[in-house]
Write an enzyme that holds these catalytic residues in place. Sequence first.
Site, PDB file in Angstrom:
ATOM      1  N   TYR A  28       0.838  -1.216   0.000  1.00 30.86           N
ATOM      2  CA  TYR A  28       0.000   0.000   0.000  1.00 30.86           C
ATOM      3  C   TYR A  28       0.869   1.259   0.000  1.00 30.86           C
ATOM      4  CZ  TYR A  28      -3.774  -3.189   1.274  1.00 30.86           C
ATOM      5  OH  TYR A  28      -4.682  -4.213   1.297  1.00 30.86           O
ATOM      6  N   ASN A  33      -7.021   6.826   3.909  1.00 26.14           N
ATOM      7  CA  ASN A  33      -7.759   7.733   4.784  1.00 26.14           C
ATOM      8  C   ASN A  33      -7.808   7.288   6.250  1.00 26.14           C
ATOM      9  OD1 ASN A  33      -9.970   9.011   6.088  1.00 26.14           O
ATOM     10  ND2 ASN A  33     -10.747   9.705   4.122  1.00 26.14           N
ATOM     11  N   GLN A 104     -13.863   6.944   3.027  1.00 30.95           N
ATOM     12  CA  GLN A 104     -13.644   5.873   4.006  1.00 30.95           C
ATOM     13  C   GLN A 104     -14.196   6.360   5.346  1.00 30.95           C
ATOM     14  OE1 GLN A 104      -9.500   4.531   4.155  1.00 30.95           O
ATOM     15  NE2 GLN A 104     -10.089   2.450   3.603  1.00 30.95           N
ATOM     16  N   GLY A 161     -14.008   0.227   4.083  1.00 24.78           N
ATOM     17  CA  GLY A 161     -12.767  -0.198   4.730  1.00 24.78           C
ATOM     18  C   GLY A 161     -12.728  -1.700   4.975  1.00 24.78           C
ATOM     19  N   ASP A 163     -13.077  -4.528   2.779  1.00 24.34           N
ATOM     20  CA  ASP A 163     -13.198  -4.795   1.348  1.00 24.34           C
ATOM     21  C   ASP A 163     -14.047  -6.003   0.953  1.00 24.34           C
ATOM     22  OD1 ASP A 163     -11.227  -2.959   1.888  1.00 24.34           O
ATOM     23  OD2 ASP A 163      -9.812  -3.708   0.416  1.00 24.34           O
ATOM     24  N   ARG A 196      -6.238 -12.911   0.177  1.00 24.78           N
ATOM     25  CA  ARG A 196      -6.738 -11.699  -0.488  1.00 24.78           C
ATOM     26  C   ARG A 196      -8.109 -11.941  -1.110  1.00 24.78           C
ATOM     27  NH1 ARG A 196      -4.506  -7.012   0.541  1.00 24.78           N
ATOM     28  NH2 ARG A 196      -5.392  -6.332  -1.429  1.00 24.78           N
ATOM     29  N   TRP A 350     -11.295  -9.722   5.309  1.00 29.60           N
ATOM     30  CA  TRP A 350     -12.405  -9.302   6.173  1.00 29.60           C
ATOM     31  C   TRP A 350     -13.462 -10.392   6.318  1.00 29.60           C
ATOM     32  CZ3 TRP A 350     -12.114  -5.038   9.150  1.00 29.60           C
ATOM     33  CH2 TRP A 350     -11.122  -4.091   8.815  1.00 29.60           C
ATOM     34  N   GLU A 393      -0.784  -6.883   9.362  1.00 25.26           N
ATOM     35  CA  GLU A 393      -1.983  -6.171   8.910  1.00 25.26           C
ATOM     36  C   GLU A 393      -3.225  -6.676   9.661  1.00 25.26           C
ATOM     37  OE1 GLU A 393      -2.569  -6.721   4.729  1.00 25.26           O
ATOM     38  OE2 GLU A 393      -4.121  -5.183   4.573  1.00 25.26           O
TER      39      GLU A 393
HETATM   40  C1  GLC Z   1      -7.354  -2.570   2.666  1.00 19.72           C
HETATM   41  C2  GLC Z   1      -8.269  -2.526   3.886  1.00 19.72           C
HETATM   42  C3  GLC Z   1      -8.632  -1.098   4.209  1.00 19.72           C
HETATM   43  C4  GLC Z   1      -7.367  -0.290   4.402  1.00 19.72           C
HETATM   44  C5  GLC Z   1      -6.387  -0.450   3.223  1.00 19.72           C
HETATM   45  C6  GLC Z   1      -5.019   0.127   3.515  1.00 19.72           C
HETATM   46  O1  GLC Z   1      -7.977  -2.107   1.540  1.00 19.72           O
HETATM   47  O2  GLC Z   1      -9.413  -3.289   3.680  1.00 19.72           O
HETATM   48  O3  GLC Z   1      -9.433  -1.023   5.356  1.00 19.72           O
HETATM   49  O4  GLC Z   1      -7.665   1.052   4.590  1.00 19.72           O
HETATM   50  O5  GLC Z   1      -6.211  -1.800   2.931  1.00 19.72           O
HETATM   51  O6  GLC Z   1      -4.480  -0.425   4.673  1.00 19.72           O
END
Ligand code: GLC
Length: 428
Positions: A28, A33, A104, A161, A163, A196, A350, A393
Site C-alpha cells: 500500500y 484515509n 472511508q 474499509g 473490502d 486476499r 475481512w 496487517e
Molecule cells: C485494505 C483494507 C482497508 C485499508 C487499506 C489500507 O484495503 O481493507 O481497510 O484502509 O487496505 O491499509
Amino acid sequence: MSDLDKAAEAVLRANDRGGYTVPTAGLYPYQWNWDSAFAALGFAEFDIDRAWRELETLAEGAWPNGMWPHILFRADDPDYFPGPSVWGAGTSVGAPIASSGVSQPPVAATVARILYERDPAAGRARLRALFPKLLAWRDWFHRDRRGSGGAILVTHPWESGRDNSPDWDGAMARVPIRDLGSFQRRDTGHVDPSMRPTKDDYDRYLSLVAWGREAGWDTHRIAAEGPFAVADPTMTFILLRADRDLRVLAEGLGEIEAAARLGADCEAGADAAKALWSEDLGAYAARDERSGIFADGVSSAALLAWYAGLRDRAHEQRLLATLHDLLDAAPLSVPSFDPRHPKFDARRYWRGPVWAVVNWMVARGLHEAGHLSEAERLRRDTRRLIEGAGFYEYFDPCDGSGAGGPDFTWTAAIWLAWASPTKKEGWN
Ligand code: GLC
C-alpha cells in the site's frame, strides 16, 4: 518504553513519507484515509506535532464537495493497482491531488478530538484550521450518502474499509461485470492470494470504479443510481461517533450554528441506526439499499454500536449476548465475521481475521458503556496477537498467526496508543 514500543515507533517512522504515512511499504504505497487517522493516534504517543500533520496532509486531498477520498495518490507508483489513471478521480473534479473516487470511515474526526484534548492550548490553532474541512466532510456524508431510514450508504466495498466482507456478497453478486480488458493485480505479488479477495471480487471492484469514472465521480448520482449501494454499520456508526466528537469540538470553538446542526444529526443518527437492526441475527447488519435484504451473518461492524454512543436498551442486551457468542467462538477476538457461519475464513482478509483497529474502536465503545471486562478482554487479545506475531496487517483469530502485510502502520499505532502494557489506562 519496552522493546515492542520502540519497534512500533520504528514502524511508524519507516512508513513516514514526509508528512503522511503509508499503511505498509510495497503493498500500500499511498496515503489511505482511515489508516492515516490511526497513524496519527500512534504518532501522538511520541510526536504530537507529527500527529496533527498526518491529519492535515489527509485533509489536503478534500474534494470541492467536501469528501475526503480514501486514497491520495501523491505520486504514481506502478507497483500498485488500481492507481490514479484507473480511478481518474480527484483532480478531475477540481481537487488538488489525484485520488480514488470514494471515501472511508471518518475516524479522523474522532482522532482530531483526541489530539486536541491531549493539549488544548497547543492544538487550538490546528484544530481551528482543520475543523471546517472536517465539518464539510461530514456534511457531504449527510447530503450524498443517506439511504432509506437514514443509515449511511457505501457505494463500493472499499469505501467501508472492509473490502471483501460477506456483508457485500449479496449486493456484489448483482454488480454487472464489465469488459475490463486485461489487468494485472499487484496485491497478490506481495501477499499470498489465499489471504486476499478473489478474482471475481476484483472484477466487480473494477467494474464499480469504471461506473463511477463514467459518472464523472458525481457522488450524489453514484449513491442514487449506481450498481452498488449498501447501508453500512461501519460507516453509520463511525460517522455518528464523528458527529458526536465534532459537536463537542464545535462547542469548544464557539461554533454555535455547527454545534446545533451536529446535535440534531446525532439524534437522527441514533434513529437511523435502528434501521440496521436485524432481529434474526441479534445484531446490526449491512442492508442492501436496492433489494432491502440484510446480510446473513454477524460481522464485527455490528459491535461498533457502542463506539457510536448508542444506548438502545431494547437491543443492547441482545447485542451483548451476540458479542459473547463471538468471543466464545474465537480464541482471539474479535473475528471480523462470525466463526460459526459457513462463510467464515480465518485468513481471508475481512471474512474472519482480527483487525487491531476494529478492536480498538469496539473496546473503546464497550469501555465507555461500562462493559469493562469485555473491553479489557479485547485489549488483552490484541496485545497477545501483536506480541506473538508482530505488527501484521491482521491476524488469524483461531491460531493467532499474523497475515497480510508485515510492519503495518495501524497495528503499530494501536500498539502504542492502547495495546502496549506500558500504556496504563490507555484511553486518551
Ligand atoms: C485494505 C483494507 C482497508 C485499508 C487499506 C489500507 O484495503 O481493507 O481497510 O484502509 O487496505 O491499509
